[in-house]
Design an enzyme around this catalytic site. Structure first.
Site, PDB file in Angstrom:
ATOM      1  N   ASP A 135       0.777  -1.282   0.059  1.00 10.45           N
ATOM      2  CA  ASP A 135       0.631   0.186   0.368  1.00 10.45           C
ATOM      3  C   ASP A 135       0.549   1.188  -0.116  1.00 10.45           C
ATOM      4  O   ASP A 135       2.073   1.685   0.374  1.00 10.45           O
ATOM      5  CB  ASP A 135      -0.511   0.102   1.345  1.00 10.45           C
ATOM      6  CG  ASP A 135      -1.784   0.835   1.376  1.00 10.45           C
ATOM      7  OD1 ASP A 135      -2.374   0.910   0.133  1.00 10.45           O
ATOM      8  OD2 ASP A 135      -2.081   1.613   2.108  1.00 10.45           O
ATOM      9  N   GLY A 172      -6.986   8.235   8.228  1.00 10.62           N
ATOM     10  CA  GLY A 172      -7.169   8.445   9.181  1.00 10.62           C
ATOM     11  C   GLY A 172      -8.924   8.731  10.405  1.00 10.62           C
ATOM     12  O   GLY A 172      -9.591   7.908   9.321  1.00 10.62           O
ATOM     13  N   GLY A 204      -8.675   5.294   2.918  1.00 11.32           N
ATOM     14  CA  GLY A 204      -9.485   6.410   3.824  1.00 11.32           C
ATOM     15  C   GLY A 204     -10.707   6.013   3.452  1.00 11.32           C
ATOM     16  O   GLY A 204     -11.700   6.521   4.390  1.00 11.32           O
TER      17      GLY A 204
END
Ligand SMILES: [Zn+2]
Length: 281
Positions: free
Chosen positions: A81, A182, A210
């Site tokens: 990733d 996050g 995300g």
């Protein structure tokens, strides 16, 4: 069984689902994700992010990821990733990873094309798939919705996406349309029209980064519009910490592996919840 990104996305396409791609920088994360996938009989991706190199070196965890993938009864793609250098990507390929992401999203367009194309050429030698990225996936530091000008700067332009895919030969495209890495401070607002437009113009599967913190309804809508891989990590990893925090007050817990196992079980429950949504179960 170990499969490539191209193969696992084909399976997702046929089943009309998205494959969950989970960062697994330690053994508890790997076990949490694999156990959930086996239980639900879902294809899944174990991924190692270059930014986790300080938490767990690729050379240590990589062979374990590949070995566990080979022994699984479900399809498992082992993926790197956000790789930022060709050398790091090739290290993963040599360890048996079946997919890599080259992240040139912060580079000028022409450089991103040239470097992603080079990653595809290297990957061909190993029979490995490549994910590229166009558009910028921001962090969530500001906590506020981006301005109109910021959106045009950061979100993936559908026409450029079509050119990018043609010029590079990638197998999947990570696009920016309102998610970020996050934790979310406010509910993310996804630009579904943009996903739809990109999907119309681009012939390969699309990737949502995300993914943690997006609502089940929004995941499902995004999947119907062409998202076939969803990167999910932050909320699973946090579930592990929350479980450990609760257990620390318990004086009966004396051995670290017991604490680690409790965290693994909590992460497993969180991964399972996400996988169920991705696979419409
Ligand atoms: Zn990402």
């Amino acid at each position: 069984m170990l499969v490539t990104l191209k193969e696992i996305l084909q399976e997702a396409e046929e089943k009309d689902i998205a494959v969950g791609a989970f960062n697994t920088p330690n053994l508890e994360c790997i076990m949490a994700v694999i156990n959930s996938a086996e239980k639900l009989k879902c294809p899944v991706m174990l991924t190692h992010a270059e930014v986790h190199e300080s938490v767990m070196p690729l050379d240590v965890i990589g062979p374990i990821m590949v070995d566990i993938a080979k022994k699984a009864t479900v399809s498992v793609c082992v993926h790197l990733d956000h790789g930022e250098t060709h050398d790091y990507l090739e290290r993963a390929m040599k360890l048996g990873f079946t997919s890599v992401m080259y992240d040139g999203s912060l580079q000028p367009y022409e450089d991103n094309v040239a470097n992603t194309k080079k990653a595809v050429e290297i990957a061909k030698k190993y029979g490995v798939s490549v994910e590229g990225e166009l558009g910028i996936l921001g962090g969530r530091e500001s906590g506020s919705a981006p301005s109109e000008r910021k959106i045009e700067e950061m979100y993936t332009n559908p026409n450029s996406a079509a050119d990018f895919v043609k010029a590079t030969g990638i197998d999947a495209l990570a696009a920016s349309f309102g998610t970020a890495h996050g934790f979310y401070k406010e509910k993310p607002k996804l630009d579904f029209d943009r996903i739809e437009k990109i999907n119309e113009l681009v012939s390969i599967p699309l990737v949502m980064h995300g993914g943690s913190g997006v609502s089940p309804e929004d995941y499902k809508k995004a999947i119907t519009l062409g998202i076939r891989k969803i990167n999910y990590y932050s909320y699973m990893a946090k579930a592990g910490v929350d479980a450990a925090r609760n257990l620390l007050a318990n004086e009966d817990i004396q051995f670290f592996p017991d604490l680690a196992l409790a965290s693994q079980k909590a992460m497993e429950a969180d991964a399972e919840k996400a996988m169920k949504v991705f696979a419409h179960k």
